[in-house]
Design a protein around this motif. Structure first.
Motif, PDB file in Angstrom:
ATOM      1  N   ALA A 174       0.812  -1.214   0.000  1.00 60.66           N
ATOM      2  CA  ALA A 174       0.000   0.000   0.000  1.00 60.66           C
ATOM      3  C   ALA A 174       0.846   1.266   0.000  1.00 60.66           C
ATOM      4  O   ALA A 174       0.470   2.280  -0.595  1.00 60.66           O
ATOM      5  N   ASN A 178       0.632   4.882  -4.523  1.00 65.76           N
ATOM      6  CA  ASN A 178       0.473   6.225  -5.078  1.00 65.76           C
ATOM      7  C   ASN A 178       1.432   6.484  -6.231  1.00 65.76           C
ATOM      8  O   ASN A 178       1.155   7.283  -7.117  1.00 65.76           O
ATOM      9  N   ASP A 217      -5.519  11.364  -0.049  1.00 68.35           N
ATOM     10  CA  ASP A 217      -6.673  10.998   0.758  1.00 68.35           C
ATOM     11  C   ASP A 217      -7.718  10.216  -0.032  1.00 68.35           C
ATOM     12  O   ASP A 217      -8.862  10.089   0.396  1.00 68.35           O
ATOM     13  N   SER A 218      -7.336   9.719  -1.190  1.00 68.86           N
ATOM     14  CA  SER A 218      -8.282   8.994  -2.028  1.00 68.86           C
ATOM     15  C   SER A 218      -8.373   7.531  -1.607  1.00 68.86           C
ATOM     16  O   SER A 218      -7.413   6.953  -1.098  1.00 68.86           O
ATOM     17  N   GLU A 219      -9.521   6.947  -1.847  1.00 71.14           N
ATOM     18  CA  GLU A 219      -9.655   5.499  -1.681  1.00 71.14           C
ATOM     19  C   GLU A 219      -8.795   4.806  -2.725  1.00 71.14           C
ATOM     20  O   GLU A 219      -8.620   5.301  -3.839  1.00 71.14           O
ATOM     21  N   LEU A 220      -8.257   3.642  -2.359  1.00 69.10           N
ATOM     22  CA  LEU A 220      -7.381   2.924  -3.282  1.00 69.10           C
ATOM     23  C   LEU A 220      -8.095   2.594  -4.592  1.00 69.10           C
ATOM     24  O   LEU A 220      -7.504   2.661  -5.671  1.00 69.10           O
ATOM     25  N   THR A 221      -9.359   2.244  -4.503  1.00 73.11           N
ATOM     26  CA  THR A 221     -10.113   1.898  -5.714  1.00 73.11           C
ATOM     27  C   THR A 221     -10.215   3.093  -6.650  1.00 73.11           C
ATOM     28  O   THR A 221     -10.031   2.977  -7.861  1.00 73.11           O
ATOM     29  N   PHE A 222     -10.494   4.279  -6.073  1.00 74.89           N
ATOM     30  CA  PHE A 222     -10.594   5.499  -6.882  1.00 74.89           C
ATOM     31  C   PHE A 222      -9.250   5.813  -7.530  1.00 74.89           C
ATOM     32  O   PHE A 222      -9.182   6.143  -8.718  1.00 74.89           O
ATOM     33  N   CYS A 224      -6.734   3.789  -8.243  1.00 80.08           N
ATOM     34  CA  CYS A 224      -6.419   2.828  -9.310  1.00 80.08           C
ATOM     35  C   CYS A 224      -7.252   3.097 -10.552  1.00 80.08           C
ATOM     36  O   CYS A 224      -6.745   3.037 -11.681  1.00 80.08           O
ATOM     37  N   TYR A 248      -6.184  15.873  -6.518  1.00 82.32           N
ATOM     38  CA  TYR A 248      -6.090  14.702  -5.660  1.00 82.32           C
ATOM     39  C   TYR A 248      -5.257  14.976  -4.414  1.00 82.32           C
ATOM     40  O   TYR A 248      -4.469  14.154  -3.976  1.00 82.32           O
TER      41      TYR A 248
END
Length: 341
Positions: A174, A178, A217-222, A224, A248
């Protein structure tokens, strides 16, 4: 040149303490040379001991002025000690947090990445990729930028033959996502090449120019999804005002900051090349070194730029390497230095 006895080294202060090892600022007593020592216990699981050996082997393979060099490695009692040169200004992430909170000046970014690009040309020519390039992996000395942290680097050489592409690696870590290239996130049979490092260069350039990480601060899904779609984060300057592109960031960049700076067209183009969704359209590290963005490096140096910003160059060798105590620190006296190995 260096002793195999830890008593010949004076451990002055702790730079970093973690589960995998401890990093000290030290003096080699026989020559009074300032060094950095990484201490790792050998009483660990077999896979971690193997990882230690792999780290040492990787460091031994690379010999380049812009790559963090392993000066010496030895075992004393139950510990492995790795000796590195001391780099006075620490890593660029620490400088972002404490000094260049609104981002590095463009010319300093160009000077830093000219050195980092030279290091990438070297490791790519030796059939390796870095795999986790970010501001934290770039150390800054008086006269040069140094690439470090080869823990996630991988070789294309497999059983004596060179593979055309690689698979797997940084996905699932994780802390690296980024900076991870879209082709790695795809996880398909096309794999990825050394061009993935160039995408990480683009994200790191964004990080150092704007003063914050994209997708922070984005969700990982967003994150990707945005990368796979090819939606690029933009440099925050006058030219980005009124645009609908998303930065972002943790919070909106103050409009006053945008009014005060303008990044060159060459910098914007350089970013677009690095962050191209299609890896075949990205330039190689060797070709990118010829980009006009780096022309501004001709009549300047990192030392010149730091002097212009009033760094205390006389006392930087004696910077205290302690954990950060506050978010505020001034340019003239940077007391807190972090490292990444």
């Amino acid at each position: 040149m260096f002793s195999n006895n830890i008593s010949d080294y004076k451990l002055n202060s702790t730079i970093k303490a973690g589960t995998f090892g401890t990093v000290y600022k030290a003096n080699y007593l026989n020559s009074n040379k300032c060094v950095v020592i990484k201490q790792i216990s050998v009483e660990q699981q077999a896979d971690k001991v193997t990882r230690i050996c792999e780290d040492v082997l990787k460091c031994r393979q690379f010999k380049h002025t812009n790559i963090n060099s392993l000066l010496h490695c030895f075992v004393d009692k139950n510990y492995v000690y790795m000796v590195f040169p001391f780099v006075c200004f620490g890593n660029c992430q620490t400088l972002l947090e404490n000094v260049f909170t609104s981002g590095f000046p463009e010319i300093l970014i160009a000077l830093i990445f000219k050195d980092i690009m030279s290091a990438l040309v070297y490791i790519h020519s030796h059939h390796f990729i870095h795999g986790s390039l970010r501001a934290k992996s770039i150390l800054l000395d008086r006269n040069k930028a140094i690439l470090s942290n080869f823990r996630d680097s991988r070789s294309f050489i497999n059983q004596g033959k060179r593979d055309q592409v690689l698979y797997g690696s940084t996905v699932g870590k994780a802390e690296n996502l980024n900076w991870t290239a879209p082709e790695i996130l795809y996880q398909n049979l096309s794999g990825y090449t050394e061009k993935s490092d160039l995408y990480s260069i683009g994200i790191t350039s964004y990080e150092m120019a704007n003063g914050f990480q994209p997708f922070l601060d984005s969700e990982l899904t967003f994150m990707c999804t945005e990368k796979i779609r090819g939606n690029l984060p933009s440099l925050s300057d006058k030219s980005s005002q009124g645009l609908s592109s998303v930065n972002y960031s943790r919070e909106a960049v103050p409009s006053a900051m945008n009014n005060q700076r303008t990044f060159s067209d060459d910098f914007h183009q350089y970013m677009e090349i690095c962050l191209n969704k299609n890896p075949t359209c990205r330039w190689s590290a060797h070709k990118l070194m010829t980009h006009s963005f780096f022309k501004q490096c001709r009549n300047s140096s990192i030392l010149d730029q730091l002097k212009g910003l009033n760094f205390d160059l006389q006392s930087c060798t004696y910077i205290k390497d302690e954990p950060l105590r506050a978010a505020s620190a001034n340019v003239k006296h940077l007391e807190d230095v972090k490292w990444c190995f």
